[in-house]
Scaffold this motif. Structure first.
Motif, PDB file in Angstrom:
ATOM      1  N   ASP A  50       0.826  -1.205   0.000  1.00 26.30           N
ATOM      2  CA  ASP A  50       0.000   0.000   0.000  1.00 26.30           C
ATOM      3  C   ASP A  50       0.860   1.255   0.000  1.00 26.30           C
ATOM      4  O   ASP A  50       0.456   2.294   0.486  1.00 26.30           O
ATOM      5  N   HIS A  51       2.079   1.134  -0.525  1.00 21.77           N
ATOM      6  CA  HIS A  51       2.945   2.314  -0.596  1.00 21.77           C
ATOM      7  C   HIS A  51       3.144   2.714  -2.045  1.00 21.77           C
ATOM      8  O   HIS A  51       3.324   1.850  -2.901  1.00 21.77           O
ATOM      9  N   SER A  52       3.123   4.014  -2.314  1.00 19.91           N
ATOM     10  CA  SER A  52       3.522   4.370  -3.672  1.00 19.91           C
ATOM     11  C   SER A  52       4.656   5.372  -3.582  1.00 19.91           C
ATOM     12  O   SER A  52       4.762   6.139  -2.617  1.00 19.91           O
ATOM     13  N   PHE A  53       5.536   5.319  -4.579  1.00 21.12           N
ATOM     14  CA  PHE A  53       6.681   6.220  -4.574  1.00 21.12           C
ATOM     15  C   PHE A  53       7.030   6.594  -6.010  1.00 21.12           C
ATOM     16  O   PHE A  53       6.517   6.003  -6.953  1.00 21.12           O
ATOM     17  N   THR A  54       7.864   7.609  -6.139  1.00 19.75           N
ATOM     18  CA  THR A  54       8.301   8.030  -7.466  1.00 19.75           C
ATOM     19  C   THR A  54       9.712   7.488  -7.680  1.00 19.75           C
ATOM     20  O   THR A  54      10.604   7.733  -6.863  1.00 19.75           O
ATOM     21  N   LEU A  55       9.876   6.745  -8.764  1.00 21.65           N
ATOM     22  CA  LEU A  55      11.177   6.143  -9.066  1.00 21.65           C
ATOM     23  C   LEU A  55      11.880   7.046 -10.069  1.00 21.65           C
ATOM     24  O   LEU A  55      11.286   7.450 -11.063  1.00 21.65           O
ATOM     25  N   ILE A  56      13.135   7.376  -9.781  1.00 23.98           N
ATOM     26  CA  ILE A  56      13.870   8.276 -10.673  1.00 23.98           C
ATOM     27  C   ILE A  56      15.074   7.556 -11.258  1.00 23.98           C
ATOM     28  O   ILE A  56      15.793   6.847 -10.548  1.00 23.98           O
ATOM     29  N   ASP A  57      15.259   7.728 -12.551  1.00 26.02           N
ATOM     30  CA  ASP A  57      16.436   7.180 -13.201  1.00 26.02           C
ATOM     31  C   ASP A  57      17.422   8.333 -13.298  1.00 26.02           C
ATOM     32  O   ASP A  57      17.145   9.351 -13.904  1.00 26.02           O
ATOM     33  N   THR A  58      18.592   8.175 -12.659  1.00 28.57           N
ATOM     34  CA  THR A  58      19.490   9.329 -12.552  1.00 28.57           C
ATOM     35  C   THR A  58      20.323   9.565 -13.805  1.00 28.57           C
ATOM     36  O   THR A  58      21.189  10.410 -13.827  1.00 28.57           O
ATOM     37  N   GLY A  59      20.100   8.785 -14.870  1.00 30.22           N
ATOM     38  CA  GLY A  59      20.792   9.111 -16.123  1.00 30.22           C
ATOM     39  C   GLY A  59      21.721   7.999 -16.552  1.00 30.22           C
ATOM     40  O   GLY A  59      22.219   7.236 -15.730  1.00 30.22           O
ATOM     41  N   GLY A  60      21.950   7.936 -17.847  1.00 28.41           N
ATOM     42  CA  GLY A  60      22.815   6.882 -18.375  1.00 28.41           C
ATOM     43  C   GLY A  60      24.263   7.285 -18.205  1.00 28.41           C
ATOM     44  O   GLY A  60      24.572   8.439 -17.945  1.00 28.41           O
ATOM     45  N   ILE A  61      25.153   6.325 -18.366  1.00 27.41           N
ATOM     46  CA  ILE A  61      26.585   6.628 -18.282  1.00 27.41           C
ATOM     47  C   ILE A  61      27.219   6.149 -19.574  1.00 27.41           C
ATOM     48  O   ILE A  61      26.957   5.049 -20.036  1.00 27.41           O
ATOM     49  N   GLU A  62      28.028   7.007 -20.159  1.00 27.64           N
ATOM     50  CA  GLU A  62      28.719   6.608 -21.389  1.00 27.64           C
ATOM     51  C   GLU A  62      29.933   5.775 -21.004  1.00 27.64           C
ATOM     52  O   GLU A  62      30.847   6.310 -20.375  1.00 27.64           O
ATOM     53  N   PRO A  63      29.978   4.507 -21.388  1.00 28.18           N
ATOM     54  CA  PRO A  63      31.141   3.703 -21.022  1.00 28.18           C
ATOM     55  C   PRO A  63      32.315   4.135 -21.882  1.00 28.18           C
ATOM     56  O   PRO A  63      32.431   3.752 -23.034  1.00 28.18           O
ATOM     57  N   ASP A  64      33.174   4.963 -21.315  1.00 25.35           N
ATOM     58  CA  ASP A  64      34.264   5.527 -22.099  1.00 25.35           C
ATOM     59  C   ASP A  64      35.550   4.935 -21.564  1.00 25.35           C
ATOM     60  O   ASP A  64      36.159   4.056 -22.137  1.00 25.35           O
ATOM     61  N   SER A  65      35.949   5.394 -20.397  1.00 27.18           N
ATOM     62  CA  SER A  65      37.109   4.787 -19.747  1.00 27.18           C
ATOM     63  C   SER A  65      36.725   4.724 -18.287  1.00 27.18           C
ATOM     64  O   SER A  65      35.793   5.393 -17.857  1.00 27.18           O
ATOM     65  N   SER A  66      37.480   3.939 -17.513  1.00 22.74           N
ATOM     66  CA  SER A  66      36.994   3.693 -16.154  1.00 22.74           C
ATOM     67  C   SER A  66      36.937   4.979 -15.323  1.00 22.74           C
ATOM     68  O   SER A  66      36.090   5.124 -14.469  1.00 22.74           O
ATOM     69  N   ASP A  67      37.829   5.956 -15.581  1.00 20.99           N
ATOM     70  CA  ASP A  67      37.753   7.159 -14.746  1.00 20.99           C
ATOM     71  C   ASP A  67      36.567   8.042 -15.135  1.00 20.99           C
ATOM     72  O   ASP A  67      35.982   8.724 -14.295  1.00 20.99           O
ATOM     73  N   VAL A  68      36.184   8.012 -16.435  1.00 23.22           N
ATOM     74  CA  VAL A  68      34.991   8.769 -16.836  1.00 23.22           C
ATOM     75  C   VAL A  68      33.764   8.135 -16.175  1.00 23.22           C
ATOM     76  O   VAL A  68      32.891   8.820 -15.656  1.00 23.22           O
ATOM     77  N   ILE A  69      33.744   6.795 -16.190  1.00 24.86           N
ATOM     78  CA  ILE A  69      32.624   6.098 -15.575  1.00 24.86           C
ATOM     79  C   ILE A  69      32.518   6.485 -14.106  1.00 24.86           C
ATOM     80  O   ILE A  69      31.438   6.802 -13.604  1.00 24.86           O
ATOM     81  N   LEU A  70      33.659   6.525 -13.427  1.00 25.19           N
ATOM     82  CA  LEU A  70      33.622   6.846 -12.003  1.00 25.19           C
ATOM     83  C   LEU A  70      33.101   8.270 -11.795  1.00 25.19           C
ATOM     84  O   LEU A  70      32.249   8.505 -10.942  1.00 25.19           O
TER      85      LEU A  70
END
Length: 440
Positions: A50-70
């Motif tokens: 009986d709970h409702s909530f708003t789910l948020i997708d915080t955005g995609g990540i471009e897999p570029d190099s590991s430090d960009v991902i971080l």
């Protein structure tokens, strides 16, 4: 009612969008045919038990190099920490525990926000459980094994999520002061409007930094009435990427709109309604909030006797799906028409809470039906048995008919217009549900 906000954070390819879609169901969360409303699904409504909530997708990540991902994961985690009440941190049993997971886990731990650690792609609990235990090393408590693709373990995960909803989150409603969100693009003058409103009413109690979210809540007293203004101004972060920033401000706006009774969308008179304004308006419309469009910097416009009329028409055309929105031309700089904003807010709140007695409502509907016959199909005509109002904020009506298929959207809109003609309802959306009654 203010719904808790849950955000998903995780590396590329751990299955964030699969999880998002599994929880959001097939319901596309954004109005399908509303022009100018964003199509990418940043948020969706989820109900569990009986709970409702708003789910948020915080955005995609471009897999570029590991430090960009971080760095992009940190940005995501920051958005989640700033806006969410509970964070789902998604990892992948197949890729195992990686360095970026540990670094982001540190950030999430320090934030003191509730985090549910979820390990995805566990298609067989028997075989893969030993690999799940490795994630205890993140120091975020018990990892919850799931498989979004096979929809395994989602119930246990949701139990964990709602277990973190604090009582105050779901009972925040008891505060019956009207909540007004001042939203709009950066630099349209949102903070000047708030400063002017609070300055002129010098009885500002205090600036309460929004407890769970970092929009600033400002208490304003005018006469006998107290208001809470939710300010989304000053929410610009240094961000290298313009899209990230825009998504970020839209997520912030969603969280402010979610908590508000009335949304004041501030647009720049010189610029007119932009695409981002239309997106924000779409969110308020879809959430059934009261809407006032405040055209700021009106003092900077060359005017003749037709200016207001032409400008109003332009706004109405762009935001054609919300003809009920009130429009106010003002200037935060000179204070022109600012006092009128309060009167308008009061009126919209009154309309949001307006209840129409079933008898009176049905008189209007009967008259409307007599004026314009309901549609028919293959010799079968739509019959409307009766209409009743079931909720306020926004006013919500159920129309009982003989055959749902015959109730065209255009006829619902016709009835809505007739109801508005009779009762006003200026500034607020109305919601309609069509139900069938057999055997009549």
């Amino acid at each position: 009612m203010s719904k808790p906000i849950v955000a998903i954070v995780g590396r590329p390819n751990v299955g964030k969008s699969t999880l998002f879609n599994a929880l959001a169901g097939e319901e596309i969360s954004i109005v399908k045919d509303t022009p100018g409303v964003t199509r990418d699904r940043i948020y969706a409504d989820v109900t569990w038990l009986d709970h409702s909530f708003t789910l948020i997708d915080t955005g995609g990540i471009e897999p570029d190099s590991s430090d960009v991902i971080l760095s992009q994961m940190r940005e995501q985690a920051q958005i989640a920490i700033d806006t969410a009440d509970v964070i789902i941190f998604l990892t992948d049993v197949r890729q195992g525990l990686v360095d970026a997971d540990s670094k982001v886990a540190d950030m999430l731990r320090r934030s003191m926000k509730p985090v549910v650690l979820v390990v995805n792609k566990v298609d067989s609990f028997q075989k893969l459980m030993p690999d799940v235990y490795e994630f205890y090393n993140l120091g975020l408590g018990d990892p919850v094994p799931i498989s979004s693709a096979s929809r395994l373990g989602l119930g246990d995960m949701l139990d964990e999520v709602i277990g973190h909803f604090s009582k105050d989150l779901e009972e925040e409603d008891e505060d019956d002061r009207p909540k007004i969100a001042i939203v709009g693009k950066p630099n349209v003058g949102k903070s000047s409007i708030i400063n002017k409103l609070t300055g002129e009413n010098r009885v500002i109690v205090s600036d309460i930094a929004g407890t769970t979210r970092d929009a600033i809540d400002t208490n304003v007293v005018r006469g006998e009435q107290e208001y809470v203004f939710i300010d989304t101004a000053g929410l610009r972060r240094k961000s290298k990427v313009k899209e990230e920033l825009e998504r970020f401000s839209i997520i912030r706006t969603v969280t402010a709109v979610e908590r508000a009774d009335v949304v004041v969308l501030v647009i720049d008179a010189v610029e007119g309604v932009t695409e981002q304004d239309a997106k924000i308006a779409g969110i308020a419309h879809e959430r059934g909030k009261g809407v006032i469009i405040a055209v700021n910097k009106w003092d900077a416009i060359e005017k003749n006797d037709k200016t207001i009329y032409e400008y109003t028409n332009r706004i109405r055309t762009t935001l054609s799906y919300m003809p009920y929105a009130e429009i106010l031309f003002l200037s935060a700089l000179t204070g022109q028409r600012l006092p009128k904003l309060f009167d308008m807010i009061d009126m919209v709140i009154q309309n949001q809470n307006l209840r129409i007695a079933t008898g009176v409502l049905n008189e209007i509907v009967t008259e409307a039906v007599a004026l314009q016959q309901p549609p028919s199909d293959k010799g079968k005509r739509l019959k409307i048995f009766y209409v009743t109002q079931v909720a306020v904020k926004p006013p919500t009506f159920v129309i009982f008919v003989n055959d749902k298929e015959l109730m065209h959207f255009s006829y619902t809109r016709y009835l809505e217009n007739k109801i508005r003609e009779a009762f006003g309802f200026k500034g607020t959306a109305l919601k309609f549900f069509i139900r069938e009654r057999k055997g009549q």
